[in-house]
Design a protein around this motif. Structure first.
Motif, PDB file in Angstrom:
ATOM      1  N   HIS B 490       0.825  -1.124  -0.131  1.00 54.56           N
ATOM      2  CA  HIS B 490       0.001   0.048  -0.076  1.00 54.56           C
ATOM      3  C   HIS B 490       0.917   1.219   0.081  1.00 54.56           C
ATOM      4  N   ASP B 491       2.247   1.008   0.192  1.00 58.52           N
ATOM      5  CA  ASP B 491       3.107   2.430   0.248  1.00 58.52           C
ATOM      6  C   ASP B 491       3.974   2.328  -0.842  1.00 58.52           C
ATOM      7  N   ARG B 492       4.797   3.639  -0.859  1.00 58.99           N
ATOM      8  CA  ARG B 492       5.690   3.829  -2.073  1.00 58.99           C
ATOM      9  C   ARG B 492       7.183   4.092  -0.946  1.00 58.99           C
ATOM     10  N   ALA B 493       8.067   3.488  -1.611  1.00 57.92           N
ATOM     11  CA  ALA B 493       9.440   4.028  -0.796  1.00 57.92           C
ATOM     12  C   ALA B 493       9.479   5.217  -1.139  1.00 57.92           C
ATOM     13  N   ARG B 494       9.176   5.916  -2.395  1.00 61.81           N
ATOM     14  CA  ARG B 494       9.548   7.331  -2.519  1.00 61.81           C
ATOM     15  C   ARG B 494       8.769   8.384  -1.539  1.00 61.81           C
ATOM     16  N   ASP B 495       7.513   7.857  -1.211  1.00 60.50           N
ATOM     17  CA  ASP B 495       6.881   8.747  -0.179  1.00 60.50           C
ATOM     18  C   ASP B 495       7.706   8.571   1.095  1.00 60.50           C
ATOM     19  N   MET B 526      12.531  16.375  -4.823  1.00 66.76           N
ATOM     20  CA  MET B 526      11.755  15.078  -4.555  1.00 66.76           C
ATOM     21  C   MET B 526      10.305  15.134  -4.755  1.00 66.76           C
ATOM     22  N   ARG B 527       9.644  16.240  -4.708  1.00 67.79           N
ATOM     23  CA  ARG B 527       8.406  16.652  -4.844  1.00 67.79           C
ATOM     24  C   ARG B 527       7.846  16.733  -6.281  1.00 67.79           C
ATOM     25  N   ARG B 528       8.735  17.068  -7.113  1.00 65.05           N
ATOM     26  CA  ARG B 528       8.292  16.943  -8.628  1.00 65.05           C
ATOM     27  C   ARG B 528       7.993  15.335  -8.913  1.00 65.05           C
ATOM     28  N   ASP B 529       7.072  15.254  -9.862  1.00 56.37           N
ATOM     29  CA  ASP B 529       6.693  13.740 -10.291  1.00 56.37           C
ATOM     30  C   ASP B 529       7.900  13.206 -10.962  1.00 56.37           C
ATOM     31  N   SER B 530       8.735  13.732 -11.519  1.00 57.11           N
ATOM     32  CA  SER B 530       9.951  13.257 -12.233  1.00 57.11           C
ATOM     33  C   SER B 530      11.040  13.638 -11.335  1.00 57.11           C
ATOM     34  N   TRP B 531      11.704  12.704 -10.867  1.00 51.15           N
ATOM     35  CA  TRP B 531      13.117  13.016 -10.019  1.00 51.15           C
ATOM     36  C   TRP B 531      14.071  13.464 -10.907  1.00 51.15           C
ATOM     37  N   ASP B 532      14.791  14.385 -10.745  1.00 51.94           N
ATOM     38  CA  ASP B 532      16.055  14.616 -11.426  1.00 51.94           C
ATOM     39  C   ASP B 532      17.105  13.802 -10.740  1.00 51.94           C
ATOM     40  N   ARG B 533      17.387  12.378 -11.040  1.00 52.68           N
ATOM     41  CA  ARG B 533      18.198  11.353 -10.442  1.00 52.68           C
ATOM     42  C   ARG B 533      19.704  11.914 -10.384  1.00 52.68           C
ATOM     43  N   VAL B 559      16.937   8.573  -0.262  1.00 53.71           N
ATOM     44  CA  VAL B 559      16.802   9.257  -1.788  1.00 53.71           C
ATOM     45  C   VAL B 559      18.022   8.126  -2.529  1.00 53.71           C
ATOM     46  N   ARG B 560      18.883   7.861  -1.998  1.00 51.16           N
ATOM     47  CA  ARG B 560      19.837   7.117  -3.023  1.00 51.16           C
ATOM     48  C   ARG B 560      19.307   5.549  -3.211  1.00 51.16           C
ATOM     49  N   CYS B 561      18.619   4.940  -1.946  1.00 54.81           N
ATOM     50  CA  CYS B 561      18.137   3.920  -1.993  1.00 54.81           C
ATOM     51  C   CYS B 561      16.767   3.640  -3.137  1.00 54.81           C
ATOM     52  N   VAL B 562      16.026   4.714  -2.796  1.00 59.91           N
ATOM     53  CA  VAL B 562      14.880   4.628  -4.027  1.00 59.91           C
ATOM     54  C   VAL B 562      15.356   4.667  -5.126  1.00 59.91           C
ATOM     55  N   ILE B 563      16.407   5.440  -5.754  1.00 60.73           N
ATOM     56  CA  ILE B 563      16.902   5.438  -6.939  1.00 60.73           C
ATOM     57  C   ILE B 563      17.469   4.088  -7.346  1.00 60.73           C
ATOM     58  N   GLU B 564      18.397   3.521  -6.363  1.00 57.28           N
ATOM     59  CA  GLU B 564      19.021   2.254  -6.788  1.00 57.28           C
ATOM     60  C   GLU B 564      17.881   0.848  -6.629  1.00 57.28           C
ATOM     61  N   TYR B 565      17.135   1.128  -5.440  1.00 65.10           N
ATOM     62  CA  TYR B 565      16.275  -0.159  -5.579  1.00 65.10           C
ATOM     63  C   TYR B 565      14.760  -0.097  -5.797  1.00 65.10           C
ATOM     64  N   PHE B 566      14.240   0.999  -6.207  1.00 68.10           N
ATOM     65  CA  PHE B 566      12.765   1.245  -6.476  1.00 68.10           C
ATOM     66  C   PHE B 566      12.911   1.933  -7.714  1.00 68.10           C
ATOM     67  N   PRO B 567      13.522   1.983  -8.788  1.00 66.65           N
ATOM     68  CA  PRO B 567      13.711   2.753  -9.802  1.00 66.65           C
ATOM     69  C   PRO B 567      12.281   2.658 -10.589  1.00 66.65           C
ATOM     70  N   GLU B 568      11.336   1.593 -10.294  1.00 66.23           N
ATOM     71  CA  GLU B 568      10.067   1.548 -11.197  1.00 66.23           C
ATOM     72  C   GLU B 568       9.184   2.623 -10.645  1.00 66.23           C
ATOM     73  N   GLU B 569       9.471   3.029  -9.213  1.00 64.45           N
ATOM     74  CA  GLU B 569       8.712   3.779  -8.713  1.00 64.45           C
ATOM     75  C   GLU B 569       8.766   5.362  -9.380  1.00 64.45           C
ATOM     76  N   LEU B 570       9.927   5.497  -9.849  1.00 66.19           N
ATOM     77  CA  LEU B 570      10.186   6.943 -10.589  1.00 66.19           C
ATOM     78  C   LEU B 570       9.743   6.933 -12.009  1.00 66.19           C
ATOM     79  N   GLU B 571       9.734   5.812 -12.482  1.00 61.70           N
ATOM     80  CA  GLU B 571       9.026   5.907 -13.974  1.00 61.70           C
ATOM     81  C   GLU B 571       7.647   6.543 -13.993  1.00 61.70           C
ATOM     82  N   SER B 572       7.440   7.364 -14.880  1.00 66.61           N
ATOM     83  CA  SER B 572       6.101   8.437 -14.658  1.00 66.61           C
ATOM     84  C   SER B 572       5.244   7.646 -15.769  1.00 66.61           C
TER      85      SER B 572
END
Lengths: 234, 572
Positions: B490-495, B526-533, B559-572
């Protein structure tokens, strides 16, 4: 605090260097013509090490170290121009630049000097919301939109002049320079000694009046030590 | 009004001559009297500034400018010195002339990670509507009750699993005072062999010449126990003692009860269930480093723990067989950064809790510049057992390849969140089982192994042993204070990452650029929909490398963990 009386041999960017007793890495580097950016450090005031523009890489240490606050140890290997050190030095300058007003309040802003020197381009971060200027004081103009929170004015007022009018209040991104209890400077207990104006590296505190904006202040600026600002030769 | 003196000119006309009046805010005589009455015969030493600010805040519900000026006058400080400290701490409400003081009652709703998962955001809005203007509803960083999320603290009364009805009931009933839990009394602790460690091993809680050998032996042995600093840094406890002992006396000791890492509530558990076990551990450590003075710094969010300690220290003082060091109980004022040991030392000295540069380390230059031992509550909690049963027996508690045990604070999407004693090297999956499994309808998705600071890992990494260093470190994460927060599908790592970055920005002391500016810029990115990784990565590297203390250094971890382990959450 080290009280050693003997010179210390260390290497800076591969060059053997000797630090005089009590000298910091930054001071020894400067004496030998090596420019490491620095903003919160100023000769003659207590070192606070807060701006982090002067961080260097010391072999064997987990994080970078502020060269203004570190004395070299015998045989220490220090890198001020490694990719890792330069990355953080430039990022610190970029972060501070991103919150500066469009037009500098003094031509010899130390922040601008180092940004040019390290070839820091247009900042990529959105600016903070900026405070209103305070022109309540007859002799000193306060424009904290140019403040980088280096606290040189606090130390100048509290520790050099022992007036203790300027404080560093609130916290985090809201942390700000205040006079007494965040009073307009003109209504505070300020005695207009001018020490804070001399200390300010960016022109957030300036002599009031138009003439002041045209004339560089007389404080020791980086260009006196390191020559003119220019993009670092690669 | 400027004062004027009247003179006559030669022509006999009155001349109004202005005499200079002192600049700045004058001291109000009435306010000065009130401040003097509140301070009573308490010393006016500058290190007590925060204690004195509490007295005024407690009595008046806020700190008015006139009281601050009066306090400055009374303590022989300048207004700037008082103001900068008062505005540093969340729990002080500074009210300028002409401003409206806050309502008498404040409800602080925790919006840190576990409470946010449990719906704190909606609760805050609902409470603001339901409670009206007579009650102030504010957001608060972690209040250390993540097992009862969401939590709303009504005055000093924590309401667990809060909803509008339960909070409103507490407000309407006037239930806003400290609630003391049942805890192990001195007698009960003695009945299970309490204080035998400090008493029979050392003969006294004060070090004497005859005890040196025993202390040295004990320090060697304690080092074998594998006991590490459980506040989060994991520094071997006994080695700290050796550093302090190597310095000239006098020595100080600090007990860090400023537990504030989101997701962590095990120190509160120790203090509110077995206070004497902590106090005995404190005496053992104080004895080991021959400390004359012990400062117990308790966060303001734990008034019950402070009250318990205050009572039980008096009980100890009344015990004639025990010669105690001087014990000073100090009260925090709402600042996570004071859990950082040098920030805490600054706060004990009555200043803004801004971390110091290291070196020098507290073992050389601590409270008032003297060699100081700083220990977390839980580290002390284990000491009596180590001394009584031996170091090897404690070390044997660990899972394969790990020494010892510790208390894990487990929260988030599990059935029975709480404090669990478990071997070092246990995994997140095992902790979920221990905590009753996942909530119904929730599937294990991700976890925070070490509160806000330790990073975020996906469920696929749920079998990594939780301990200092090792596999977690290889993944760029750490176990820290042992706060394991479980996220579900039910949660997102980026949240979660944004939640903890907001926390770090709120709690940054503002001293160094990478942390002060870096956390604020991170939030914006991080508030932007698309992160500038790329930019977040560059910024995070500088924050980790160039910040003064662990707050700024650890802030980019999630932040680093989301980019590394949860890249699919950052796909818009």
């Amino acid at each position: 605090v080290s009280t050693s009386t003997e010179a210390v041999r260390f290497t800076l960017d591969g060059q053997p260097l000797e630090a005089r007793p009590g000298e910091t890495i930054l001071q020894a580097a400067r004496r030998n013509g090596v420019a490491i950016p620095h903003l919160c450090y100023a000769d003659g005031t207590r070192t606070d090490g807060n701006c982090r523009a002067c961080v260097v890489e010391i072999e064997g240490e987990r994080t970078l170290a502020p060269s203004c606050a570190r004395r070299p140890a015998q045989d220490m290997k220090v890198h001020s121009r490694s990719d890792r050190a330069l990355h953080s030095q430039k990022m610190v300058l970029e972060l501070l630049l991103s919150d500066m007003p469009d037009t500098a309040y003094r031509r010899d802003s130390e922040l601008d000097f180092w940004a040019r020197r390290l070839d820091v381009g247009e900042p990529r971060f959105a600016a903070r919301s900026q405070p209103e200027p305070d022109f309540s004081h007859p002799a000193i103009a306060v424009r904290l939109d140019a403040c980088i929170q280096c606290t040189r004015c606090v130390r100048a007022c509290r520790e050099v002049q022992v007036n203790d009018v300027i404080g560093y209040a609130h916290r985090g991104a809201d942390a700000k320079i205040v006079f007494d209890m965040d009073d307009p400077m003109g209504e505070s207990t300020c005695v207009a000694c001018g020490e804070c104006v001399q200390a300010c590296p960016t022109g957030a505190l300036m002599p009031a009046g138009v003439a002041a904006e045209l004339t560089p202040a007389q404080s020791a600026t980086p260009s006196e030590w390191y020559g003119p600002a220019r993009p670092a030769a690669v | 009004m400027p004062r004027a003196t009247r003179k006559r000119s030669e022509a006999g006309l009155p001349v109004l001559r202005m005499r200079p009046i002192p600049k700045g805010r004058p001291t109000d005589p009435g306010a000065l009297e009130e401040v003097r009455a509140l301070l009573g015969d308490a010393p006016r030493r500058p290190d007590l500034l925060i204690e004195h600010l509490h007295r005024i805040q407690d009595a008046h519900g806020h700190l008015s400018a006139r009281h601050l000026v009066a306090l400055a006058t009374e303590m022989r400080l300048t207004p700037a010195e008082v103001y900068e400290v008062a505005t540093f701490y969340h729990h002080f409400d500074v009210v300028d002339d002409g401003e409206t003081p806050p309502p008498a009652l404040t409800v602080r709703v925790c919006d840190s990670i576990a409470c946010e998962l449990a719906g704190a955001g909606a609760l805050i809005e609902a409470l603001q509507d339901a409670l009206g203007d007579q009650v102030r509803v504010t957001r608060s960083p972690c209040v250390g009750r993540c097992d009862q999320a969401p939590v709303a603290v009504v005055g000093e009364n924590p309401v667990g699993t809060a909803d509008v009805a339960s909070v409103k009931a507490a407000v309407d009933d006037g239930s806003d005072g400290v609630q003391l839990p049942e805890y192990e009394s001195f007698e009960a602790y003695m009945a299970r062999g309490g204080y035998s460690a400090v008493h029979t091993c050392f003969g006294s809680a004060r070090a004497t010449e005859a005890m040196f050998d025993r202390i040295e032996r004990f320090i060697e042995e304690a080092d074998d126990s594998g006991l590490r600093g459980l506040g989060g840094a994991g520094f071997p406890a006994a080695r700290k003692w050796q550093f302090v002992r190597a310095e000239p006396k006098p020595h100080y000791m600090v007990v860090n009860a400023d537990e504030g890492e989101p997701g962590t509530f095990k120190d509160r558990y120790c203090l509110e269930t077995h206070p004497h076990q902590v106090l005995e551990g404190m005496l053992i450590a104080a004895c080991a480093v021959e400390a004359d003075d012990v400062f117990l710094y308790v966060r303001d969010e734990y008034p019950a723990a402070r009250e318990i300690l205050s009572r039980e220290i008096e009980v100890l003082k009344a015990w004639p067989e025990l010669e105690l060091p001087r014990i000073h109980l100090r009260r925090g004022a709402g600042a996570y950064i004071c859990g950082e040991e040098t920030g805490l030392i600054e706060s004990i000295e009555g200043k803004r809790g801004m971390p110091r540069l290291r070196p020098p380390f507290p073992a050389q230059n601590g409270v008032f510049g003297l060699p100081t031992l700083v220990h977390n509550v839980e580290t002390l909690y284990w000491l009596p057992e180590i001394l009584r049963n031996g170091a090897s027996s404690f070390a044997a508690n660990g899972n394969d390849g790990h020494d010892g045990k510790r208390l894990f604070s487990v929260s988030g999407r599990v059935k029975r969140p709480g404090v669990y004693e478990a071997p070092n090297g246990i995994t997140a999956r095992q902790l979920i089982d221990t905590a009753g499994g996942m909530l119904d309808g929730h599937t294990f998705y991700a976890y925070l192994p070490g509160g806000a600071s330790g990073g975020i890992l996906p469920a696929s990494k749920g079998d990594l042993p939780l301990d200092f260093g090792g596999k977690l470190a290889e993944h760029g994460c750490f176990v820290g204070s042992g706060a394991v927060v479980i996220l579900s599908d039910h949660d997102r790592a980026r949240d979660a990452a944004l939640n903890v970055m907001r926390f770090f920005a709120d709690e940054s002391c503002g001293k160094c650029t990478p942390c002060r500016v870096g956390t604020a810029k991170s939030i914006e990115l991080m508030r932007r929909d698309s992160w500038d990784r790329a930019l977040l990565g560059e910024l995070g590297t500088a924050m980790a490398d160039a910040s003064i203390c662990g707050l700024g250094q650890a802030a980019p971890n999630p932040v680093r963990c989301v980019i590394e382990y949860f890249p699919e959450e950052l796909e818009s």
